[in-house]
Design a protein around this motif. Sequence first.
Motif, PDB file in Angstrom:
ATOM      1  N   ILE A 204     -76.700  -2.256  12.058  1.00  8.35           N
ATOM      2  CA  ILE A 204     -76.708  -2.819  10.700  1.00  8.35           C
ATOM      3  C   ILE A 204     -75.538  -2.323   9.856  1.00  8.35           C
ATOM      4  O   ILE A 204     -75.365  -2.764   8.730  1.00  8.35           O
ATOM      5  CB  ILE A 204     -78.040  -2.504   9.979  1.00  8.35           C
ATOM      6  N   ALA A 205     -74.731  -1.420  10.416  1.00  4.71           N
ATOM      7  CA  ALA A 205     -73.675  -0.797   9.612  1.00  4.71           C
ATOM      8  C   ALA A 205     -72.667  -1.825   9.106  1.00  4.71           C
ATOM      9  O   ALA A 205     -72.280  -1.802   7.938  1.00  4.71           O
ATOM     10  CB  ALA A 205     -72.966   0.274  10.432  1.00  4.71           C
ATOM     11  N   ARG A 206     -72.254  -2.759   9.964  1.00  6.21           N
ATOM     12  CA  ARG A 206     -71.235  -3.725   9.566  1.00  6.21           C
ATOM     13  C   ARG A 206     -71.740  -4.624   8.427  1.00  6.21           C
ATOM     14  O   ARG A 206     -71.032  -4.845   7.439  1.00  6.21           O
ATOM     15  CB  ARG A 206     -70.837  -4.575  10.777  1.00  6.21           C
TER      16      ARG A 206
ATOM     17  N   VAL B  65     -68.752  -4.263   0.158  1.00  7.97           N
ATOM     18  CA  VAL B  65     -67.472  -4.808  -0.311  1.00  7.97           C
ATOM     19  C   VAL B  65     -67.712  -5.969  -1.274  1.00  7.97           C
ATOM     20  O   VAL B  65     -67.152  -6.022  -2.374  1.00  7.97           O
ATOM     21  CB  VAL B  65     -66.608  -5.250   0.892  1.00  7.97           C
ATOM     22  N   PHE B  66     -68.581  -6.894  -0.879  1.00  9.80           N
ATOM     23  CA  PHE B  66     -68.809  -8.068  -1.731  1.00  9.80           C
ATOM     24  C   PHE B  66     -69.558  -7.683  -3.014  1.00  9.80           C
ATOM     25  O   PHE B  66     -69.328  -8.280  -4.065  1.00  9.80           O
ATOM     26  CB  PHE B  66     -69.569  -9.155  -0.960  1.00  9.80           C
ATOM     27  N   ALA B  67     -70.454  -6.702  -2.891  1.00  8.85           N
ATOM     28  CA  ALA B  67     -71.208  -6.290  -4.090  1.00  8.85           C
ATOM     29  C   ALA B  67     -70.272  -5.615  -5.100  1.00  8.85           C
ATOM     30  O   ALA B  67     -70.389  -5.849  -6.308  1.00  8.85           O
ATOM     31  CB  ALA B  67     -72.350  -5.352  -3.698  1.00  8.85           C
ATOM     32  N   VAL B  68     -69.342  -4.790  -4.623  1.00  9.27           N
ATOM     33  CA  VAL B  68     -68.406  -4.142  -5.560  1.00  9.27           C
ATOM     34  C   VAL B  68     -67.501  -5.191  -6.199  1.00  9.27           C
ATOM     35  O   VAL B  68     -67.204  -5.127  -7.388  1.00  9.27           O
ATOM     36  CB  VAL B  68     -67.556  -3.052  -4.858  1.00  9.27           C
TER      37      VAL B  68
ATOM     38  N   SER C 128     -63.885   1.360   0.209  1.00  6.16           N
ATOM     39  CA  SER C 128     -64.841   0.544   0.977  1.00  6.16           C
ATOM     40  C   SER C 128     -64.115  -0.505   1.809  1.00  6.16           C
ATOM     41  O   SER C 128     -64.462  -0.726   2.972  1.00  6.16           O
ATOM     42  CB  SER C 128     -65.815  -0.169   0.039  1.00  6.16           C
ATOM     43  N   VAL C 129     -63.111  -1.133   1.216  1.00 11.38           N
ATOM     44  CA  VAL C 129     -62.379  -2.173   1.948  1.00 11.38           C
ATOM     45  C   VAL C 129     -61.635  -1.554   3.139  1.00 11.38           C
ATOM     46  O   VAL C 129     -61.665  -2.084   4.255  1.00 11.38           O
ATOM     47  CB  VAL C 129     -61.396  -2.917   1.007  1.00 11.38           C
ATOM     48  N   MET C 130     -61.015  -0.407   2.901  1.00 20.95           N
ATOM     49  CA  MET C 130     -60.258   0.239   3.989  1.00 20.95           C
ATOM     50  C   MET C 130     -61.191   0.704   5.109  1.00 20.95           C
ATOM     51  O   MET C 130     -60.872   0.567   6.295  1.00 20.95           O
ATOM     52  CB  MET C 130     -59.472   1.430   3.453  1.00 20.95           C
ATOM     53  N   PHE C 131     -62.319   1.257   4.732  1.00 19.53           N
ATOM     54  CA  PHE C 131     -63.323   1.738   5.694  1.00 19.53           C
ATOM     55  C   PHE C 131     -63.823   0.557   6.529  1.00 19.53           C
ATOM     56  O   PHE C 131     -63.910   0.611   7.770  1.00 19.53           O
ATOM     57  CB  PHE C 131     -64.471   2.375   4.905  1.00 19.53           C
ATOM     58  N   TRP C 132     -64.129  -0.515   5.842  1.00 25.08           N
ATOM     59  CA  TRP C 132     -64.672  -1.733   6.463  1.00 25.08           C
ATOM     60  C   TRP C 132     -63.659  -2.318   7.446  1.00 25.08           C
ATOM     61  O   TRP C 132     -63.991  -2.623   8.588  1.00 25.08           O
ATOM     62  CB  TRP C 132     -64.986  -2.696   5.328  1.00 25.08           C
ATOM     63  N   TYR C 133     -62.420  -2.430   7.010  1.00 20.74           N
ATOM     64  CA  TYR C 133     -61.397  -3.069   7.844  1.00 20.74           C
ATOM     65  C   TYR C 133     -61.040  -2.192   9.048  1.00 20.74           C
ATOM     66  O   TYR C 133     -60.932  -2.680  10.181  1.00 20.74           O
ATOM     67  CB  TYR C 133     -60.154  -3.373   7.005  1.00 20.74           C
TER      68      TYR C 133
ATOM     69  N   PHE D  32     -63.343  11.135   9.011  1.00 22.24           N
ATOM     70  CA  PHE D  32     -62.859  11.509   7.669  1.00 22.24           C
ATOM     71  C   PHE D  32     -63.217  10.458   6.634  1.00 22.24           C
ATOM     72  O   PHE D  32     -63.534  10.799   5.491  1.00 22.24           O
ATOM     73  CB  PHE D  32     -61.346  11.758   7.686  1.00 22.24           C
ATOM     74  N   PHE D  33     -63.154   9.192   7.049  1.00 22.76           N
ATOM     75  CA  PHE D  33     -63.590   8.125   6.142  1.00 22.76           C
ATOM     76  C   PHE D  33     -65.028   8.391   5.697  1.00 22.76           C
ATOM     77  O   PHE D  33     -65.359   8.325   4.508  1.00 22.76           O
ATOM     78  CB  PHE D  33     -63.547   6.772   6.867  1.00 22.76           C
ATOM     79  N   ALA D  34     -65.883   8.666   6.683  1.00 21.32           N
ATOM     80  CA  ALA D  34     -67.298   8.901   6.381  1.00 21.32           C
ATOM     81  C   ALA D  34     -67.459  10.132   5.490  1.00 21.32           C
ATOM     82  O   ALA D  34     -68.228  10.121   4.519  1.00 21.32           O
ATOM     83  CB  ALA D  34     -68.085   9.074   7.684  1.00 21.32           C
ATOM     84  N   ALA D  35     -66.712  11.176   5.810  1.00 18.98           N
ATOM     85  CA  ALA D  35     -66.825  12.424   5.045  1.00 18.98           C
ATOM     86  C   ALA D  35     -66.327  12.239   3.618  1.00 18.98           C
ATOM     87  O   ALA D  35     -66.843  12.872   2.689  1.00 18.98           O
ATOM     88  CB  ALA D  35     -66.024  13.525   5.740  1.00 18.98           C
ATOM     89  N   LEU D  36     -65.337  11.376   3.421  1.00 22.11           N
ATOM     90  CA  LEU D  36     -64.812  11.153   2.064  1.00 22.11           C
ATOM     91  C   LEU D  36     -65.676  10.153   1.294  1.00 22.11           C
ATOM     92  O   LEU D  36     -65.826  10.269   0.076  1.00 22.11           O
ATOM     93  CB  LEU D  36     -63.373  10.637   2.138  1.00 22.11           C
ATOM     94  N   ALA D  37     -66.223   9.181   2.015  1.00 24.79           N
ATOM     95  CA  ALA D  37     -67.030   8.158   1.333  1.00 24.79           C
ATOM     96  C   ALA D  37     -68.354   8.735   0.841  1.00 24.79           C
ATOM     97  O   ALA D  37     -68.902   8.245  -0.150  1.00 24.79           O
ATOM     98  CB  ALA D  37     -67.283   6.987   2.279  1.00 24.79           C
TER      99      ALA D  37
END
Lengths: 432, 183
Positions: A96-98, A105-108, A159-164, A209-214
């Motif tokens: 369900i992560a994706r 992304v869309f909510a922000v 969020s966009v960078m993490f997602w992409y 690192f993305f996860a740790a920063l997010a």
Amino acid sequence: MPQSAYSKIDRTILDTLKPAGRSYWIGVGLLGLGVLVGAACWTYQLLVGIGVGGQNNPVGWGTYLINFVFWVGIAHSGTLISAILHLFRAGWRNPIARAAETMTVFAVCTAGLFPFIHLGRAWMVYFMLPVPNQRNLWPNFQSPLMFDVVAISTYLTVSVMFWYTGMLPDLAIIRDRAAGMRKKIFTVLSLGWTGAHEEWRHYSRAYLFFAALATPLVISVHSVVSWDFALGIAPGWHTTIFAPYFVAGAIHSGLAMVLTLLIPLRSMFKLKEIITLRVLENIAKTIIFTGLIVGFAYGTEFFIAWYSHNSVETTVFAWRATGHYSVEFWIMVICNTTIPLLFFFRKVRTHIIPLFVISVLINVGMWFERFVIIITSVARDFIPHAWGLYAPTLVEFGIMLGTFCLFFFAFALFVKHLPSVSMTEMKEVTAP
Amino acid sequence: MKKSADAPHQHVMGLFRSEDQAAAAIRKLAQSPWKLRRVHSPVPSHKIAAALALKKSRVGLFTLAGGIIGFFSGFGLAIYASTQWHLIVGGKPVVALVPFVIVGFEFTILFAVFGNVLGFLTQTGLPTFKRLQHYDARCSGEHFGILAACRPEQHRELAEFFTRQGGEPRIFDAPSPTRGQAP
């Protein structure tokens, strides 16, 4: 040759990208129509002025701010699922992560529209940017509204960078199975990803690192949103509990929205073997937890109002529960704290219909929570002669409809054109 | 034919369905005369990373550098903007460090993520389309692909090596038959 688990995952998820049927495009068309209604209402507001909304003195923040906080809240569980549960190595989040990240992304993006709408003169938005303007004024970084600009912009970018970045291996899978122009598009989108060991080595580290920063970011963002209120001295707002209260509420509503989106998705795209009932059950269990925190926060607000012997606080909170907006208040309490308790029953949390209905009710409850917070405190401020009421106008309802449609419109387009389940992350928790 | 190190090479890929077999093949390949070029896999694999004895990624250094730049940029911007607008607001000093912690924090995260992405792109060399030259599309699906290089006349041996290890060989850019190579 028998089909391996990996190829079954690929096939199941790639099947969701096959050309859609008529019913899908009718649904997308209707959502697009809703977006146009919203756009027309906003255009009308731009031409006539912000006065076409129901905001007044003393209730200066109406549905525009309610929806802003609501959508920022929805965005939060995407990061919870993709980042925080990744750090905890919770394998059930992989299917369900994706979808949750996309929802973020869309909510922000949807939330980000409301400050523009609420400005009235939307072209003045650059006043919020740290650039010297014609009056040689810079933004005041002591203001919580500027905290918001910085926090939401950061959250959207991250969020966009993490997602992409997380989608790169999946884009390569689509490229490798596509032909013609589609192959060319996905070759560019996947940046030439080949799953080489050097790519995975740096990808895994970067993702961590993305996860740790997010994770701290997501907590900070809704804390900052709460300080839009808590740093004001209005009764019911000026409280230290707001940051954790808002964060818990945000995750509560976001998890509910994940269920609202995933239940139809798994049914429409035959993803029942991937998004299993166990995954939905785990979301429901997490909702029990967040619902209890939210309920505790509601109780604490009332307790502190009583315990402080502050007559203004006591009056405002008593009015919330019994006054003009008591219906909205009780919808909030029942939908957010009582109904989620039904998930304690295994039969409820393992059946699709109650899961879906309760998730929608929590969304409704969380929208009304923001209504109650934003409207009631300023409607009954310190001075009785400044009291006033607020009701949204048709223009506000039109814009609200438009933005809700925009969110679902974008999500509907996404699920048909990009993989809504991470094939790579599914393979990580599956034997080949 | 050139005898130097840049002599023409033939690329052969061994495609394995099993991660364990692929890891074992990598270890054996290291003891062979052939050169390991790349390993492609559909998922990140600890077994393959161990077989390749990969070092820790240095992406974190970029992330850290980004975070440090962001921390000072956030505070710097907030202080600079305040000193340009010399008004006392809400009884706070013009340079009020406590509210600026929020700006500093958000910028720290933002720039750390920029650094993270920059590190990821520079370390992996993405975007690049050169790797697609000797690549098998099955590697993004369910196969682990080991790409090795050999002298043109040795490609059959290398292909047999992969077959012995339990893989399916794929020969890239086969030299022309006029040079005595297999078509």
